[in-house]
Design a protein around this motif. Structure first.
Motif, PDB file in Angstrom:
ATOM      1  N   ILE A  20       0.687  -1.121  -0.114  1.00 39.34           N
ATOM      2  CA  ILE A  20      -0.107  -0.014   0.187  1.00 39.34           C
ATOM      3  C   ILE A  20       0.886   1.160   0.112  1.00 39.34           C
ATOM      4  N   LEU A  21       1.694   1.236   0.765  1.00 45.53           N
ATOM      5  CA  LEU A  21       2.795   2.435   0.782  1.00 45.53           C
ATOM      6  C   LEU A  21       3.596   2.491  -0.566  1.00 45.53           C
ATOM      7  N   ASP A  22       3.947   1.589  -1.249  1.00 47.13           N
ATOM      8  CA  ASP A  22       4.538   1.704  -2.421  1.00 47.13           C
ATOM      9  C   ASP A  22       3.657   2.143  -3.577  1.00 47.13           C
ATOM     10  N   TYR A  23       2.224   1.686  -3.286  1.00 46.49           N
ATOM     11  CA  TYR A  23       1.306   2.254  -4.481  1.00 46.49           C
ATOM     12  C   TYR A  23       1.190   3.669  -4.027  1.00 46.49           C
ATOM     13  N   ASN A  24       0.842   4.210  -2.958  1.00 47.08           N
ATOM     14  CA  ASN A  24       0.756   5.444  -2.594  1.00 47.08           C
ATOM     15  C   ASN A  24       1.849   6.433  -3.385  1.00 47.08           C
ATOM     16  N   ASN A  25       3.202   6.004  -2.928  1.00 51.62           N
ATOM     17  CA  ASN A  25       4.286   6.753  -3.885  1.00 51.62           C
ATOM     18  C   ASN A  25       4.366   6.729  -5.066  1.00 51.62           C
ATOM     19  N   ARG A  26       4.026   5.556  -5.779  1.00 51.21           N
ATOM     20  CA  ARG A  26       3.904   5.491  -7.269  1.00 51.21           C
ATOM     21  C   ARG A  26       2.427   6.416  -7.725  1.00 51.21           C
ATOM     22  N   ASN A  27       1.555   6.488  -6.894  1.00 52.14           N
ATOM     23  CA  ASN A  27       0.422   7.260  -7.436  1.00 52.14           C
ATOM     24  C   ASN A  27       0.758   8.597  -7.402  1.00 52.14           C
ATOM     25  N   GLU A  28       1.493   9.247  -6.484  1.00 53.83           N
ATOM     26  CA  GLU A  28       2.028  10.726  -6.463  1.00 53.83           C
ATOM     27  C   GLU A  28       2.891  10.761  -7.576  1.00 53.83           C
ATOM     28  N   TYR A  29       3.857  10.120  -7.907  1.00 50.86           N
ATOM     29  CA  TYR A  29       4.586  10.089  -8.947  1.00 50.86           C
ATOM     30  C   TYR A  29       3.951  10.289 -10.368  1.00 50.86           C
ATOM     31  N   LEU A  30       2.999   9.136 -10.482  1.00 52.33           N
ATOM     32  CA  LEU A  30       2.216   9.150 -11.769  1.00 52.33           C
ATOM     33  C   LEU A  30       1.365  10.612 -11.709  1.00 52.33           C
ATOM     34  N   GLU A  31       0.751  11.110 -10.617  1.00 48.37           N
ATOM     35  CA  GLU A  31       0.247  12.306 -10.978  1.00 48.37           C
ATOM     36  C   GLU A  31       0.830  13.441 -11.304  1.00 48.37           C
ATOM     37  N   LYS A  32       2.228  13.613 -10.741  1.00 53.02           N
ATOM     38  CA  LYS A  32       2.990  14.466 -11.279  1.00 53.02           C
ATOM     39  C   LYS A  32       3.382  14.511 -12.936  1.00 53.02           C
ATOM     40  N   LYS A  33       3.796  13.250 -13.288  1.00 49.53           N
ATOM     41  CA  LYS A  33       3.737  12.931 -14.746  1.00 49.53           C
ATOM     42  C   LYS A  33       2.536  13.123 -15.420  1.00 49.53           C
ATOM     43  N   GLN A  34       1.628  12.749 -14.909  1.00 53.66           N
ATOM     44  CA  GLN A  34       0.136  13.213 -15.839  1.00 53.66           C
ATOM     45  C   GLN A  34       0.016  14.766 -15.920  1.00 53.66           C
ATOM     46  N   GLN A  35       0.392  15.365 -14.905  1.00 49.76           N
ATOM     47  CA  GLN A  35       0.223  17.019 -15.003  1.00 49.76           C
ATOM     48  C   GLN A  35       1.307  17.472 -16.260  1.00 49.76           C
ATOM     49  N   GLU A  36       2.379  16.813 -16.324  1.00 51.35           N
ATOM     50  CA  GLU A  36       3.438  17.273 -17.331  1.00 51.35           C
ATOM     51  C   GLU A  36       2.647  16.865 -18.734  1.00 51.35           C
ATOM     52  N   VAL A  37       2.406  15.728 -18.725  1.00 47.20           N
ATOM     53  CA  VAL A  37       1.695  15.346 -19.885  1.00 47.20           C
ATOM     54  C   VAL A  37       0.567  16.227 -20.594  1.00 47.20           C
ATOM     55  N   ASP A  38      -0.209  16.412 -19.655  1.00 40.59           N
ATOM     56  CA  ASP A  38      -1.348  17.270 -19.856  1.00 40.59           C
ATOM     57  C   ASP A  38      -0.891  18.769 -20.558  1.00 40.59           C
ATOM     58  N   LYS A  39       0.237  19.359 -19.934  1.00 38.09           N
ATOM     59  CA  LYS A  39       0.622  20.562 -20.363  1.00 38.09           C
ATOM     60  C   LYS A  39       1.360  20.291 -21.708  1.00 38.09           C
ATOM     61  N   LEU A  40       1.900  19.145 -21.940  1.00 35.64           N
ATOM     62  CA  LEU A  40       2.725  19.081 -23.272  1.00 35.64           C
ATOM     63  C   LEU A  40       1.641  18.831 -24.204  1.00 35.64           C
ATOM     64  N   HIS A  41       0.562  17.884 -23.911  1.00 33.41           N
ATOM     65  CA  HIS A  41      -0.727  17.779 -24.841  1.00 33.41           C
ATOM     66  C   HIS A  41      -1.344  19.099 -25.139  1.00 33.41           C
ATOM     67  N   PHE A  42      -1.774  20.000 -24.373  1.00 36.71           N
ATOM     68  CA  PHE A  42      -2.096  21.397 -24.729  1.00 36.71           C
ATOM     69  C   PHE A  42      -1.512  21.866 -25.751  1.00 36.71           C
ATOM     70  N   SER A  43      -0.270  21.977 -25.421  1.00 38.01           N
ATOM     71  CA  SER A  43       0.603  22.658 -26.547  1.00 38.01           C
ATOM     72  C   SER A  43       0.551  22.187 -27.819  1.00 38.01           C
ATOM     73  N   LYS A  44       0.693  20.846 -27.862  1.00 39.60           N
ATOM     74  CA  LYS A  44       0.660  20.047 -29.058  1.00 39.60           C
ATOM     75  C   LYS A  44      -0.749  20.481 -29.839  1.00 39.60           C
ATOM     76  N   ILE A  45      -1.797  20.474 -29.095  1.00 42.15           N
ATOM     77  CA  ILE A  45      -2.966  20.596 -29.801  1.00 42.15           C
ATOM     78  C   ILE A  45      -2.992  21.939 -30.325  1.00 42.15           C
TER      79      ILE A  45
END
Length: 523
Positions: free
Chosen positions: A119-144
């Protein structure tokens, strides 16, 4: 002178007589003393022999008492050894169970620790994925924005065109995905359901209980038959009138037959006959008195049976009338299966199955025990036994879940709680066990023939076999006339035909087999 002579003679005679009498007395006294002495000697000898014989008897009795004491002591020692052995075996089983439980607890502790780490490892990974998702959203918006400038279309217009072009493909993919998901869910659900049912059946073991409609009353001799019949049959008529049981007296040696569908009345008649024959007084007035007392003792026994059953199953707070109804189940049967044994088995099955599903085991046992109380009514009624049992349960304050489970276990009403399907399944399991219920051989064979005839009534059927005591119908079809799709439809149509045209306990599985063979011979 002559007178003097006569007197002298008389005197001499008298003197002689006196002397003789004295001598006789002396001799008689001597003989008496000798007889007394001999008697004393004889008495002393007899007394001595009696003392000797008494001593001998005393020694024999002492020896017999010692032998009896030794025998009783050895038997007592055997009983004590057997009891000690049973206690040792019980202690060993308890120790084994404690060892098993402790090992399971240790495993569970390790599993909990591993789960917390994951569960602890899952929470850490979830936080990391949220950060990456934000970066991807920004990149996606600029590409659009860049694509809109290049193509001259807005994002909404491009999305609409893309949606239209991929609509058919998306539908096909979605249908395939839905179908795969449904099949996977069905497979998983069936697997889990089979696992729970099999585990429940394996954990519950009961004896086969078969009840009859007649009882045999054994007699010490055939002379008692005449006393039971009475003058011009008055005794036997009085017994039949008082108990409602038909008594059959035939040529069977040292036995008479009691026939009645109601086992309570049959048991009252059997016990009454036993008391009458033992007492020896058999006449109409005495018969009525004994039957009345026996019926009262049977009612008390019914209440005791209900109380013991409820205590054994760990059910509390049951209304006294329901306890009495549970006791009456001992003297009822369903298709030859004793109703009380069937209800106890269903209660145990429901408890185990509810525990596997994480439900309330006490409520499940309660509903399982009471599900067939409608089969023991005091008066005849045309209402189905499930609905009648539900009415009784509601009348005596049972919970709505229990009442619904009782009323819905034969689908007379809609199921509103998870307990209801559990009761229905466990009732089917108990009644469908091989040997649990008795059927007449002719009707059993006819039912199997009717199953096979139903299958032969459909086109393309080559062979049909009723197997597993009529629990499964296996149908072999001609591969040239019946395709795979038609085989599935044929299985469904045959099962619907069986449901419509036949009456059977439990379920009948219909299996359609389609087989294609290609055979060549190399020479």
């Amino acid at each position: 002178m002559e007178t003097i002579t006569i007197v002298t003679i008389i005197i001499s005679v008298i003197i002689g007589l006196a002397v003789g009498f004295a001598i006789a007395k002396i001799l008689e006294r001597n003989n008496a003393s000798k007889v007394i002495q001999r008697a004393k000697k004889s008495a002393a000898g007899i007394l001595k022999e009696a003392k000797t014989e008494a001593e001998s008897i005393k020694k024999d009795k002492i020896l017999q008492a010692k032998e009896k004491f030794i025998e009783l002591k050895s038997e007592h020692e055997k009983v004590i050894l057997s009891r000690d052995k049973k206690i040792a075996d019980a202690e060993k089983r308890i120790r084994d169970k404690e060892t098993t439980v402790s090992s399971e607890l240790a495993k569970n502790k390790n599993l909990n620790k591993e789960l917390e780490e994951k569960i602890l490892d899952y929470n850490n990974r979830n936080e990391y994925l949220e950060k990456k998702q934000q970066e991807v959203d920004k990149l996606h918006f600029s590409k659009i924005q860049q694509l809109e400038v290049i193509s001259g279309l807005s994002a909404e217009e491009a999305k609409a065109q893309l949606t239209e072009s991929l609509k058919d493909t998306a539908k096909a993919d979605a249908m395939a995905l839905i179908q795969d998901t449904i099949e996977e869910a069905k497979l998983t659900a069936q697997t889990e359901a089979k696992k729970i049912i099999i585990t429940t059946i394996q954990r519950i073991g009961t004896e086969e209980a078969i009840d009859n409609c007649v009882s045999v009353f054994n007699l010490e001799s055939d002379d008692v038959k005449g006393r039971i019949i009475g003058r011009e049959g008055r005794n036997i008529r009085a017994i039949e009138a008082a108990t409602g049981v038909e008594i059959i007296v035939d040529d069977t040696p040292e036995a008479i037959i009691l026939s009645c569908f109601d086992t309570v009345r049959r048991e009252v008649a059997r016990l009454s006959l036993h008391k009458l024959v033992t007492d020896g007084r058999i006449h109409p007035a005495r018969i009525e008195e004994v039957v009345k007392k026996t019926r009262k003792s049977i009612d008390e026994e019914i209440i005791d049976i209900g109380k013991r059953t409820v205590i054994d199953l760990g059910i509390h707070g049951l209304h006294p009338e329901l306890i009495k109804t549970v006791g009456r189940m001992k003297y009822r049967s369903s298709y030859g299966q004793n109703l009380l044994q069937h209800s106890r088995e269903v209660a145990k099955l429901c408890g185990v199955m509810a525990a596997e599903l994480g439900l309330n085991t006490k409520l499940a046992k309660r509903a399982g025990l009471l599900h067939d109380i409608g089969k023991v009514p005091d008066t005849e009624t045309e209402m189905p036994h499930a609905l009648l049992g539900m009415q009784w349960a509601e009348k005596y304050g049972e919970k709505p879940e229990v009442c619904n489970a009782i009323g819905a276990h034969h689908d007379e009403i809609e199921m509103t709680s998870l307990l209801s399907p559990i009761i229905q399944v466990c009732d089917a399991i108990s009644g469908a066990r091989p040997g649990a219920r008795r059927q007449v051989l002719d009707s059993y064979i006819q039912r199997l023939k009717d199953l096979e005839d139903i299958a032969f009534g459909f086109g393309g059927v080559k062979k049909a076999y009723a197997i597993q005591a009529g629990r499964e119908l296996r149908v072999i079809v001609e591969s040239e006339r019946v395709t795979d799709d038609k085989a599935a439809n044929l299985s469904f149509e045959i099962s619907q035909k069986i449901q419509t045209d036949m009456t059977y306990p439990g379920q009948v599985k219909v299996t359609v087999i389609r087989e294609t063979r290609a055979v060549n011979i190399a020479k």
